[in-house]
Design a protein around this motif. Sequence first.
Motif, PDB file in Angstrom:
ATOM      1  N   ARG A  93      31.696  30.400  47.582  1.00 17.43           N
ATOM      2  CA  ARG A  93      30.932  31.545  48.082  1.00 17.43           C
ATOM      3  C   ARG A  93      31.921  32.634  48.484  1.00 17.43           C
ATOM      4  O   ARG A  93      32.790  32.445  49.328  1.00 17.43           O
ATOM      5  CB  ARG A  93      30.076  31.140  49.273  1.00 17.43           C
ATOM      6  N   VAL A  94      31.766  33.778  47.864  1.00 18.90           N
ATOM      7  CA  VAL A  94      32.658  34.918  48.079  1.00 18.90           C
ATOM      8  C   VAL A  94      31.937  35.942  48.943  1.00 18.90           C
ATOM      9  O   VAL A  94      30.746  36.222  48.731  1.00 18.90           O
ATOM     10  CB  VAL A  94      33.077  35.546  46.731  1.00 18.90           C
ATOM     11  N   GLN A  95      32.658  36.477  49.910  1.00 13.90           N
ATOM     12  CA  GLN A  95      32.063  37.413  50.852  1.00 13.90           C
ATOM     13  C   GLN A  95      32.759  38.761  50.780  1.00 13.90           C
ATOM     14  O   GLN A  95      33.978  38.833  50.609  1.00 13.90           O
ATOM     15  CB  GLN A  95      32.170  36.884  52.283  1.00 13.90           C
ATOM     16  N   GLU A  96      31.949  39.818  50.912  1.00 13.55           N
ATOM     17  CA  GLU A  96      32.497  41.152  51.141  1.00 13.55           C
ATOM     18  C   GLU A  96      32.371  41.413  52.634  1.00 13.55           C
ATOM     19  O   GLU A  96      31.272  41.384  53.188  1.00 13.55           O
ATOM     20  CB  GLU A  96      31.730  42.212  50.353  1.00 13.55           C
ATOM     21  N   SER A  97      33.489  41.642  53.286  1.00 13.30           N
ATOM     22  CA  SER A  97      33.467  41.718  54.746  1.00 13.30           C
ATOM     23  C   SER A  97      34.435  42.768  55.249  1.00 13.30           C
ATOM     24  O   SER A  97      35.286  43.275  54.510  1.00 13.30           O
ATOM     25  CB  SER A  97      33.822  40.353  55.355  1.00 13.30           C
ATOM     26  N   PRO A 117      28.162  33.789  44.889  1.00  8.78           N
ATOM     27  CA  PRO A 117      29.099  32.881  44.209  1.00  8.78           C
ATOM     28  C   PRO A 117      30.243  33.642  43.557  1.00  8.78           C
ATOM     29  O   PRO A 117      30.073  34.768  43.090  1.00  8.78           O
ATOM     30  CB  PRO A 117      28.211  32.178  43.173  1.00  8.78           C
ATOM     31  N   GLY A 118      31.411  33.019  43.530  1.00  8.07           N
ATOM     32  CA  GLY A 118      32.593  33.622  42.918  1.00  8.07           C
ATOM     33  C   GLY A 118      33.728  32.626  42.838  1.00  8.07           C
ATOM     34  O   GLY A 118      33.554  31.429  43.078  1.00  8.07           O
ATOM     35  N   ILE A 119      34.903  33.135  42.486  1.00  5.70           N
ATOM     36  CA  ILE A 119      36.092  32.303  42.310  1.00  5.70           C
ATOM     37  C   ILE A 119      37.101  32.641  43.392  1.00  5.70           C
ATOM     38  O   ILE A 119      37.415  33.818  43.613  1.00  5.70           O
ATOM     39  CB  ILE A 119      36.722  32.515  40.917  1.00  5.70           C
ATOM     40  N   LEU A 120      37.616  31.616  44.067  1.00  4.31           N
ATOM     41  CA  LEU A 120      38.673  31.772  45.061  1.00  4.31           C
ATOM     42  C   LEU A 120      39.853  30.896  44.680  1.00  4.31           C
ATOM     43  O   LEU A 120      39.668  29.760  44.224  1.00  4.31           O
ATOM     44  CB  LEU A 120      38.176  31.381  46.460  1.00  4.31           C
ATOM     45  N   ILE A 121      41.083  31.425  44.853  1.00  7.17           N
ATOM     46  CA  ILE A 121      42.295  30.638  44.624  1.00  7.17           C
ATOM     47  C   ILE A 121      43.205  30.813  45.825  1.00  7.17           C
ATOM     48  O   ILE A 121      43.166  31.844  46.508  1.00  7.17           O
ATOM     49  CB  ILE A 121      43.029  31.074  43.339  1.00  7.17           C
ATOM     50  N   PRO A 122      44.034  29.827  46.138  1.00  8.06           N
ATOM     51  CA  PRO A 122      44.950  29.952  47.278  1.00  8.06           C
ATOM     52  C   PRO A 122      45.926  31.103  47.083  1.00  8.06           C
ATOM     53  O   PRO A 122      46.359  31.393  45.955  1.00  8.06           O
ATOM     54  CB  PRO A 122      45.659  28.598  47.308  1.00  8.06           C
ATOM     55  N   SER A 173      39.430  40.854  47.445  1.00 12.53           N
ATOM     56  CA  SER A 173      39.851  40.781  48.842  1.00 12.53           C
ATOM     57  C   SER A 173      40.320  39.371  49.207  1.00 12.53           C
ATOM     58  O   SER A 173      40.078  38.398  48.493  1.00 12.53           O
ATOM     59  CB  SER A 173      38.681  41.170  49.758  1.00 12.53           C
ATOM     60  N   ILE A 174      41.025  39.290  50.341  1.00  8.75           N
ATOM     61  CA  ILE A 174      41.483  38.004  50.871  1.00  8.75           C
ATOM     62  C   ILE A 174      40.411  37.439  51.789  1.00  8.75           C
ATOM     63  O   ILE A 174      39.842  38.147  52.625  1.00  8.75           O
ATOM     64  CB  ILE A 174      42.801  38.162  51.643  1.00  8.75           C
ATOM     65  N   GLN A 175      40.120  36.165  51.647  1.00  7.57           N
ATOM     66  CA  GLN A 175      39.236  35.442  52.546  1.00  7.57           C
ATOM     67  C   GLN A 175      40.006  34.254  53.107  1.00  7.57           C
ATOM     68  O   GLN A 175      40.185  33.250  52.418  1.00  7.57           O
ATOM     69  CB  GLN A 175      37.982  34.956  51.821  1.00  7.57           C
ATOM     70  N   GLY A 176      40.471  34.392  54.327  1.00  6.41           N
ATOM     71  CA  GLY A 176      41.277  33.325  54.920  1.00  6.41           C
ATOM     72  C   GLY A 176      42.586  33.188  54.173  1.00  6.41           C
ATOM     73  O   GLY A 176      43.392  34.122  54.112  1.00  6.41           O
ATOM     74  N   ASN A 177      42.817  32.015  53.574  1.00  7.52           N
ATOM     75  CA  ASN A 177      44.047  31.763  52.810  1.00  7.52           C
ATOM     76  C   ASN A 177      43.799  31.832  51.309  1.00  7.52           C
ATOM     77  O   ASN A 177      44.589  31.295  50.527  1.00  7.52           O
ATOM     78  CB  ASN A 177      44.608  30.383  53.174  1.00  7.52           C
ATOM     79  N   ASN A 178      42.731  32.496  50.905  1.00 13.39           N
ATOM     80  CA  ASN A 178      42.374  32.559  49.496  1.00 13.39           C
ATOM     81  C   ASN A 178      42.180  34.000  49.052  1.00 13.39           C
ATOM     82  O   ASN A 178      41.807  34.870  49.844  1.00 13.39           O
ATOM     83  CB  ASN A 178      41.072  31.778  49.229  1.00 13.39           C
ATOM     84  N   TYR A 179      42.456  34.216  47.747  1.00 11.56           N
ATOM     85  CA  TYR A 179      42.143  35.479  47.098  1.00 11.56           C
ATOM     86  C   TYR A 179      40.851  35.330  46.304  1.00 11.56           C
ATOM     87  O   TYR A 179      40.602  34.287  45.689  1.00 11.56           O
ATOM     88  CB  TYR A 179      43.248  35.885  46.121  1.00 11.56           C
TER      89      TYR A 179
END
Length: 427
Positions: free
Chosen positions: A51-55, A331-336, A376-382
């Motif tokens: 789950r990808v967020q715009e924040s 929904p989206g893709i996150l990578i460290p 954008s960055i979410q925590g430790n993920n892009y």
Amino acid sequence: MVKVPFSLSTRLIGAALIASVFTSACSNESATQEQGMPPSLVEVQQVETARVQESSEFVGALEAQERVQLRPETEGRIVSILAQPGQRVEAGTPILILKSDVNQAQVSGAAADVSAAQAAVNTARARVQAAIAERDRAAADVELQTTEYERTAQLAAEGAQSQQALDQATNRRNTAIAALRAAEDNVGVAQAELNQAQAQFDRAQADQAVARSNLSDTEINAPIAGVVGNIPVRVGDVVSTQDVLTSIIQNQVLDLNISVPIERADQLRVGLPVELVDNLGTPLVNGEISFVSPEVNTTDQAVLAKASFPNDGNLKDGQFVRARIIWESGPGILIPTSAVTRIAGQTFVYMAEPGEPSPDGQPQMIARQQPVSLGSIQGNNYQVLSGVEAGDQVITSGVLNLMDGAPIMTGPPGGPPGQPGLEQPPG
């Protein structure tokens, strides 16, 4: 000579640079395979849909929804402290007790005044009753003398009584009437005295109630339910009405004031999710927007919004926090972030892919360099916008020592080497 626009020339140079990187990487891959470079130990993570967020993040101080400072209603000396800082209390719970000699003396004096006023009322009431009794006797005498006068007058008219007897009867009747009038006046005076005494008694009772109220002000109670704050005073201290004895804080729910730029004002709404996050961006507490101001701050062109958060006891009134307003989520893709490398302003990741078998015929994995577009960055993920899909194997450690086509083996960092391209079995 054709002039190339600056932006186009920049893109051409970047493309040429990237092409040269890939050309160099391909030659490096060939050289690596020919020279038989030993595989690098890396960690691999399979990309999954998340789950990808715009924040947007904001910083501010939490505020209790209700906070009351306790001050004494009268000057006095503290004789008892009944609550402790941090204690949760209900409304009406005694917090401190004061002693005031002045108020006690006022109560005693007011009680004496009430007693004296009551005695005066009783005396005045007795005088009224005596005056009424005297008036009744005078009225009876008037009735008697009037009867006697009428009989004497009839007899005098018949010649049976002398004029002197009639004159005497007339005089007695007039005297009785005068006495009745005097008795009635005495009743009025006595009643006025009773009314005055009763008014004095009422005033004394009112003064006594005020004195008792002032005396009760020496008990400081919690006006609301909440948590007791710091108590800066001690038993024996003399305090006045200006001194703050403690505070009662209602902190089951804490609020955070957020100044949102005017560009985001159209997205603000009550119920919008908000997260409190730590220094690494990890969510700690979930809340929501509970208020949106109908006006814009003309100084900084921002809209005031209030976010409310439930408190499990870990949050404090006045605590500075980082808050993240979640504008959109999907929904989206996150990578460290550790998987990303940058070359000439372009972002890349290394993918773990099957390579040519080793000289002894064993299967082998290689690192394949893949350009990616990041959000954008979410925590430790892009957030990945393009270049990586769910199911891809992304290398997350040891990327600084890799090049395109380099042989790899997977395993925990610092652990013993495994088979090339195979994960170490759990031990």
